[in-house]
Design a protein around this motif. Structure first.
Motif, PDB file in Angstrom:
ATOM      1  N   LEU B 221       0.832  -1.206   0.000  1.00  0.00           N
ATOM      2  CA  LEU B 221       0.000   0.000   0.000  1.00  0.00           C
ATOM      3  C   LEU B 221       0.870   1.261   0.000  1.00  0.00           C
ATOM      4  O   LEU B 221       0.594   2.213  -0.721  1.00  0.00           O
ATOM      5  CB  LEU B 221      -0.871  -0.024   1.266  1.00  0.00           C
ATOM      6  N   THR B 232      -3.460  -8.405  -1.187  1.00  0.00           N
ATOM      7  CA  THR B 232      -3.978  -7.778   0.027  1.00  0.00           C
ATOM      8  C   THR B 232      -4.620  -6.432  -0.291  1.00  0.00           C
ATOM      9  O   THR B 232      -5.681  -6.097   0.230  1.00  0.00           O
ATOM     10  CB  THR B 232      -2.864  -7.578   1.060  1.00  0.00           C
ATOM     11  N   ILE B 235      -7.962  -6.923  -2.152  1.00  0.00           N
ATOM     12  CA  ILE B 235      -9.051  -7.318  -1.242  1.00  0.00           C
ATOM     13  C   ILE B 235      -9.586  -6.079  -0.541  1.00  0.00           C
ATOM     14  O   ILE B 235     -10.798  -5.836  -0.502  1.00  0.00           O
ATOM     15  CB  ILE B 235      -8.553  -8.350  -0.202  1.00  0.00           C
ATOM     16  N   SER B 236      -8.651  -5.280  -0.016  1.00  0.00           N
ATOM     17  CA  SER B 236      -9.034  -4.068   0.698  1.00  0.00           C
ATOM     18  C   SER B 236      -9.826  -3.127  -0.222  1.00  0.00           C
ATOM     19  O   SER B 236     -10.868  -2.588   0.160  1.00  0.00           O
ATOM     20  CB  SER B 236      -7.765  -3.398   1.208  1.00  0.00           C
ATOM     21  N   ILE B 239     -13.423  -4.216  -1.020  1.00  0.00           N
ATOM     22  CA  ILE B 239     -14.349  -3.963   0.087  1.00  0.00           C
ATOM     23  C   ILE B 239     -14.629  -2.470   0.219  1.00  0.00           C
ATOM     24  O   ILE B 239     -15.782  -2.042   0.232  1.00  0.00           O
ATOM     25  CB  ILE B 239     -13.741  -4.466   1.425  1.00  0.00           C
ATOM     26  N   ASN B 240     -13.556  -1.673   0.297  1.00  0.00           N
ATOM     27  CA  ASN B 240     -13.744  -0.256   0.592  1.00  0.00           C
ATOM     28  C   ASN B 240     -14.390   0.511  -0.555  1.00  0.00           C
ATOM     29  O   ASN B 240     -15.113   1.470  -0.325  1.00  0.00           O
ATOM     30  CB  ASN B 240     -12.406   0.385   0.977  1.00  0.00           C
ATOM     31  N   TYR B 245     -18.059  -8.224  -1.161  1.00  0.00           N
ATOM     32  CA  TYR B 245     -17.499  -9.286  -0.322  1.00  0.00           C
ATOM     33  C   TYR B 245     -17.229 -10.585  -1.081  1.00  0.00           C
ATOM     34  O   TYR B 245     -16.183 -11.198  -0.872  1.00  0.00           O
ATOM     35  CB  TYR B 245     -18.391  -9.539   0.901  1.00  0.00           C
ATOM     36  N   ASN B 249     -13.600 -12.156  -1.026  1.00  0.00           N
ATOM     37  CA  ASN B 249     -13.370 -13.425  -0.340  1.00  0.00           C
ATOM     38  C   ASN B 249     -12.797 -14.475  -1.280  1.00  0.00           C
ATOM     39  O   ASN B 249     -11.999 -15.316  -0.858  1.00  0.00           O
ATOM     40  CB  ASN B 249     -14.660 -13.919   0.308  1.00  0.00           C
TER      41      ASN B 249
END
Lengths: 269, 279
Positions: B221, B232, B235-236, B239-240, B245, B249
Motif C-alpha cells: 500500500l 492484500t 481485497i481491501s 471492500i472499501n 465481499y 473473499n
C-alpha cells in the motif's frame, strides 16, 4: 603485507555497505523528522527544525490522542490475552490434555494465515454486533493475533517451574490453590512478563486489523502514520514512526533479560 | 485422571473460544461467501470474476513473494554463515550487532522508511550521486515491485538469519573443523556440510516469511503505486470501494490456497526428511 591491508579494506568496505543498507532507511526517517522544508533536487533538508515535533507532541494534537488510544488498546489487549493465557498456559504445561498438539497449533493458526481476508469478515461480523469502530472490537482482534505469543510463552514459563518445589509446598500442607499463588505463579512471573511485553508490542504495532475493524473512529499510531505518510506529510509520518520504534528497540536490547534460556527452550513444546 | 482432563479443558476453553469466534468462524464465513453463486446456490462465479479482474495481480503477488523469499534465503544464509564461520572477529561482531536492527521494527515503519529511502530523491539515490557512481539524471525511483521486494527482504532476512545462526551455533563444531582440516574452503564447507544440517530451520523460517509477506497490507500500500498491486491491496479495495465481499473473499481463498501449497511442500519435505533419518 599489502595483501592483508587490501583484505582489511575490502572487509571494512563490505561492513560499511551492510551498515548503510540496515541503517540508511532509518537515518532517512530521522532526517525527515527534523526537516522543515526539503524538496527536489536538494540532497539534505533545506531548513531544519523542531516545528513538527512540537506539532506531534502538542498535548491537544491528533498524535497525542493516537498515542493514548494506542497505549490503552495495547494495555487492554495485554489484560485480555493474559486472562485467557495464564489458565490455558498452566493447563498446557501441567495438566493432562487430550489433543494437546492440536490445541497448541490452534493458537498459531491466526498468525499462519493470510489475515487480510479474515479481518474483512471479522469487520463485517462486528458491524452486525455493534463492535465495529470500537476500542473493544480492536482489542479482541489484537488479542486473537497475540494469543500465540502469550499462550506459548506462559506455557513454557509454567513448564520451566521446578515441580519439586510445588511438591514440597504441598507436602508442607499448602492447598493446591495456595501452592499455585505462592509458589508456581511467582516463579513463572518473569516468563509471564515477557509474554505480556510481546503482546503489548504486537498490539502497539498492529496495522491491518485496526485498519479494517477500527475505522472510522479508532485511530492508533500506525493508522496515523499511514494517513500522514499517504497524505504526503512525511514529517508527521516519520516522527510517528520514531515513536513506534522506541519500545521495539528497548525490547530488542532487553529481551534476553526477561526471557531466560530455560523458558526459551520450551516455547512451542 | 479424567477429572484433571476436564479441568484442563475448562482452563483452555476460553482462549480456544476466542480463536474460534474471531478466526475459525470468519474463515468459514469467507470461504462460504467466496463459493456462493450470485444467482443462488454454490458456484465458482466469484472465482471466475476474480481471475478475470485480477489474474495479473495474482501473478504479480506470487512473483514478488517468491523472489523475496528466495532473496531472504540467500541473504540470511550469507549473514548466518559468516557469523558462524567468519575468521575476522571485528567483522563478525560488527555484523552481529548490525543485522538484528530490522527484527522488531514494525512493517508499517519499515514501509515509511523505504518510501523515503528508495525514492528518486531518497538517501539511496543521493548517496549514489554524491559518491560519483551515478549522474543525477540516471537516478530512478525504486518505489514499485523492487521497493516491495527490498522492504520484505530488509525485514525478513534478519529474522531467518537469527533462526539460522542459532541452528548453526548448535551444530557439532568437530565436523566443520574436520572438513576445514581436510582443505575444504569455508564457502564449500558452508554449502556442503553446514547448510544441509540446518536445512529444516531454513525451511521453517522461509515458509513463515512467505506467509507473512503474503499477509502484509501496509508495504504494498505504501511502498508501491496502485497498478499492478498485491492481493492484500485488491481485497481491501474490493471492500472499501465496492463493498464486494464475494469477490474479495474469492481473492482471500486464493491467498489461503497459496499458503496451503507452501504448507504442503513443507510437510512433504519434513516427511521425507523423517523417513531418511529412520532409514
Amino acid at each position: 603485507m599489502t595483501r592483508v591491508l587490501a583484505g582489511t579494506t575490502g572487509k571494512a568496505a563490505l561492513l560499511a555497505l551492510f551498515a548503510f543498507a540496515i541503517i540508511g532507511p532509518l537515518a532517512n526517517l530521522v532526517l525527515w523528522s527534523f526537516a522543515e522544508r526539503w524538496y527536489f533536487p536538494f540532497k539534505l533538508p533545506v531548513s531544519w527544525g523542531l516545528r513538527y515535533w512540537e506539532v506531534v507532541f502538542r498535548p491537544t494534537g491528533v498524535a497525542m490522542q493516537s498515542l493514548v488510544t494506542s497505549i490503552s488498546i495495547a494495555l487492554l489487549t495485554v489484560v485480555v490475552a493474559l486472562a485467557l493465557s495464564i489458565p490455558a498456559g498452566y493447563a498446557l504445561a501441567r495438566l493432562r490434555l487430550p489433543w494437546r498438539g492440536a490445541i497448541m497449533i490452534a493458537f498459531l493458526l491466526p498468525q499462519a494465515f493470510p489475515s487480510v481476508a479474515i479481518y474483512v469478515n471479522v469487520a463485517r461480523i462486528f458491524y452486525g454486533l455493534g463492535l465495529a469502530g470500537t476500542i473493544g472490537g480492536v482489542v479482541l482482534v489484537h488479542a486473537v493475533h497475540a494469543l500465540v505469543y502469550s499462550v506459548w510463552i506462559t506455557s513454557a514459563a509454567f513448564a520451566a517451574v521446578d515441580r519439586e518445589l510445588e511438591l514440597a509446598a504441598r507436602n508442607l500442607g499448602a492447598s493446591v490453590l495456595r501452592t499455585l499463588f505462592t509458589v508456581t505463579l511467582p516463579l513463572a512471573a518473569p516468563g509471564i512478563l515477557a509474554s505480556a511485553i510481546f503482546v503489548f508490542l504486537e498490539s502497539l504495532d498492529e496495522f491491518t486489523g485496526t485498519f479494517f475493524v477500527g475505522v472510522p473512529t479508532v485511530s492508533t499510531l500506525p493508522l496515523l502514520l499511514y494517513s500522514a505518510g499517504m497524505g504526503g506529510n512525511y514529517q508527521i509520518a516519520s516522527i510517528t514512526a520514531l515513536i513506534l520504534l522506541v519500545p521495539s528497540i528497548l525490547f530488542m536490547l532487553f529481551v534476553e533479560r526477561f526471557l531466560r534460556a530455560d523458558v526459551l527452550s520450551r516455547i512451542g513444546r | 485422571m479424567s477429572e484433571s482432563r476436564t479441568a484442563g479443558l475448562l482452563l483452555v476453553a476460553p482462549a480456544l473460544l476466542l480463536v474460534s469466534a474471531l478466526f475459525a468462524y470468519p474463515l468459514v464465513f469467507s470461504v462460504a461467501s467466496a463459493v456462493s453463486d450470485p444467482a443462488g446456490g454454490v458456484g465458482l462465479a466469484n472465482f471466475a470474476k476474480a481471475f478475470q479482474l485480477y489474474s495479473g495481480d495474482i501473478l504479480y503477488t506470487v512473483f514478488i513473494v517468491a523472489i523475496s523469499t528466495a532473496l531472504t534465503g540467500l541473504v540470511s544464509i550469507a549473514i548466518a554463515g559468516y557469523l558462524t564461520m567468519g575468521e575476522t572477529p571485528w567483522l563478525v561482531s560488527g555484523l552481529a550487532w548490525l543485522y538484528r536492527w530490522p527484527l522488531f521494527i514494525p512493517f508499517i515503519v519499515a514501509a515509511q522508511c523505504m518510501r523515503t529511502f528508495l525514492a528518486k530523491n531518497g538517501m539511496l539515490n543521493n548517496t549514489l550521486v554524491m559518491s560519483g557512481l551515478f549522474d543525477p539524471d540516471q537516478t530512478v525511483s525504486l518505489l514499485d515491485w523492487r521497493g516491495i521486494i527490498v522492504t520484505f527482504v530488509w525485514k525478513q532476512a534478519p529474522f531467518v538469519a537469527l533462526l539460522l545462526a542459532g541452528g548453526m551455533a548448535a551444530l557439532d563444531r568437530a565436523t566443520i573443523e574436520a572438513a576445514r582440516n581436510l582443505g575444504a574452503s569455508r564457502l564449500r564447507c558452508l554449502i556442503e556440510i553446514v547448510l544441509p544440517l540446518v536445512a529444516p530451520t531454513l525451511m521453517v523460517g522461509l515458509i513463515l516469511s512467505f506467509v507473512i509477506m503474503l499477509s502484509v497490507l501496509s508495504v504494498p500500500l505504501m511502498v508501491a503505486g496502485s497498478q499492478p498491486t498485491m492481493l492484500t491491496v485488491d481485497i481491501s479495495f474490493r471492500i472499501n470501494a465496492y463493498g464486494d465481499y464475494p469477490v474479495a473473499n474469492a481473492l482471500g481463498v486464493i491467498s489461503y490456497l497459496m499458503t496451503a501449497i507452501t504448507a504442503w511442500i513443507y510437510l512433504r519435505y519434513a516427511l521425507r526428511e523423517r523417513q531418511e533419518k529412520a532409514a
